[in-house]
Design an enzyme around this catalytic site. Structure first.
Site, short mmCIF file in Angstrom:
data_model
loop_
_atom_site.label_atom_id
_atom_site.label_comp_id
_atom_site.label_asym_id
_atom_site.label_seq_id
_atom_site.Cartn_x
_atom_site.Cartn_y
_atom_site.Cartn_z
CG ASN A 1 -4.29 -11.97 -0.24
OD1 ASN A 1 -4.50 -12.95 0.37
ND2 ASN A 1 -2.98 -12.05 -0.74
CD1 TRP A 2 -8.21 -10.33 5.66
CD2 TRP A 2 -9.36 -11.91 6.12
NE1 TRP A 2 -9.19 -9.74 6.09
CE2 TRP A 2 -10.06 -10.83 6.55
CE3 TRP A 2 -10.28 -13.11 6.61
CZ2 TRP A 2 -11.58 -10.66 7.05
CZ3 TRP A 2 -11.24 -13.02 7.29
CH2 TRP A 2 -11.95 -11.70 7.66
CE LYS A 3 -0.12 -11.33 1.61
NZ LYS A 3 1.13 -10.81 1.50
CG HIS B 1 -0.50 -13.63 -3.89
ND1 HIS B 1 0.73 -13.65 -3.17
CD2 HIS B 1 -0.90 -12.29 -3.28
CE1 HIS B 1 0.77 -12.74 -2.53
NE2 HIS B 1 0.05 -11.81 -2.44
CD GLU C 1 2.34 -13.95 0.04
OE1 GLU C 1 1.50 -14.49 0.46
OE2 GLU C 1 2.70 -12.88 0.44
CD GLU D 1 -0.59 -8.06 -4.65
OE1 GLU D 1 -1.17 -7.43 -3.95
OE2 GLU D 1 -0.09 -9.51 -4.72
N GLY E 1 4.59 -7.30 1.85
CA GLY E 1 4.78 -7.51 3.21
C GLY E 1 6.21 -6.87 3.82
CB SER F 1 3.80 -2.15 1.89
OG SER F 1 4.60 -3.44 1.88
N GLY G 1 -2.77 -6.68 2.01
CA GLY G 1 -2.29 -7.79 2.74
C GLY G 1 -2.77 -7.45 4.40
N GLY G 2 -1.53 -7.25 4.84
CA GLY G 2 -1.34 -6.79 6.30
C GLY G 2 -2.48 -5.76 6.82
P1 PGA Z 1 0.93 -6.68 1.84
O1 PGA Z 1 0.36 -7.74 0.89
O2 PGA Z 1 -0.18 -5.30 1.63
O3 PGA Z 1 0.92 -7.14 3.19
O4 PGA Z 1 2.09 -6.12 1.35
C1 PGA Z 1 -0.22 -7.47 -0.25
C2 PGA Z 1 -0.50 -8.91 -1.01
O5 PGA Z 1 0.29 -9.71 -1.21
O6 PGA Z 1 -1.52 -9.08 -1.64
#
Ligand code: PGA
Length: 249
Positions: free
Chosen positions: A10-12, A99, A101, A171, A177, A210, A231-232
């Site tokens: 997930n590149w956000k 998600h 966010e 999640e 993150g 993470s 994500g990251g």
């Molecule tokens: P993260 O993000 O790996 O940077 O913690 C995961 C996500 O929000 O899908």
């Protein structure tokens, strides 16, 4: 037989059009050794404006690709929104819905998320449904109450077949993150519980928060965790693919 692992990135709000093209210059050769691995499904979810170069790169490498959000109406007066038919023309097959966010920064309520899940399923596409508790909810002992509400709201009214087609992503908000990962036991506890609540033993359930090479093996080895939503660590090919190689080692 080894279980199938879903490695979804997930590149956000990262990777522009040109950065996405550059990503695939490195990704294509790095992914080549995994291309015929039947136990691995890689997917990438990019911002709308990067979907075109993503679609080109993903098709060449044979990976799944998708969007991070969508609106449930097909067209009309919804300024700033993107519809399912718009994404279909790009060849999108998977869409992240709900998600944390979206839920917490943009205030998407359960009812809206449920409508999005249904619309994506009706279009013959796969929703990747995210759910999970905040730190406050966990510390006050409400983890399962919150997740039960989130999950039940999203799947009530769906047929068992539809419920099975959703890909679920647990999640915990406090692990996204932040560098804090749920312990394998914490993640497994929730994924196992979710499988029972969903009532579909074969449902695909991912863990996200993470995930990286150094913690991948212990998380992905858990019985009820079918993969990771990353994500990251998904923004560059090497750390992304390292998650799978670390698991296989
Ligand atoms: P993260 O993000 O790996 O940077 O913690 C995961 C996500 O929000 O899908």
């Amino acid at each position: 037989m080894a279980k199938k692992i879903y490695l979804y990135g997930n590149w956000k709000m990262n990777n522009t059009y040109s950065e996405t093209e550059k990503f695939f210059v490195d990704f294509a050769p790095a992914y080549e050794p995994f291309r015929n691995d039947k136990n691995l499904e890689v997917g990438i979810f990019a911002p709308f404006t990067s979907l075109w170069p993503l679609s080109q790169g993903a098709k060449k490498s044979g990976i799944v690709f998708g969007a991070q959000n969508v609106y449930y109406e097909a067209k009309g007066a919804f300024t700033g929104e993107i519809s399912i038919p718009m994404l279909k023309e790009y060849g999108v097959t998977h869409i992240i819905i709900g998600h944390s966010e979206r839920r917490h920064i943009f205030g998407e309520p359960d009812e809206m998320i449920a409508k999005k899940v249904k619309a994506v399923l009706d279009a013959g596409m796969t929703p990747v449904l995210c759910y999970g508790e905040t730190l406050e909810e966990r510390e006050s002992g409400n983890t399962f109450t919150v997740m039960e509400r989130q999950l039940k709201s999203a799947i009530s009214g769906l047929t068992p077949d539809e419920v099975k087609k959703i890909i679920y992503a647990y999640e915990p908000v406090w692990a996204i993150g932040t560098g804090k990962t749920a312990t394998p036991d914490q993640a497994e506890e929730v994924c196992k519980w979710s499988r029972e609540l969903i009532g579909q033993p074969e449902a695909v359930i991912l863990y996200g928060g993470s995930v990286k090479g150094s913690n991948a093996k212990e998380l992905l080895s858990m019985k009820d965790i079918d993969g990771a939503l990353v994500g990251g660590a998904s923004l560059k090919p090497a750390p992304f693919l390292e998650i799978y190689t670390a698991y296989r080692e």
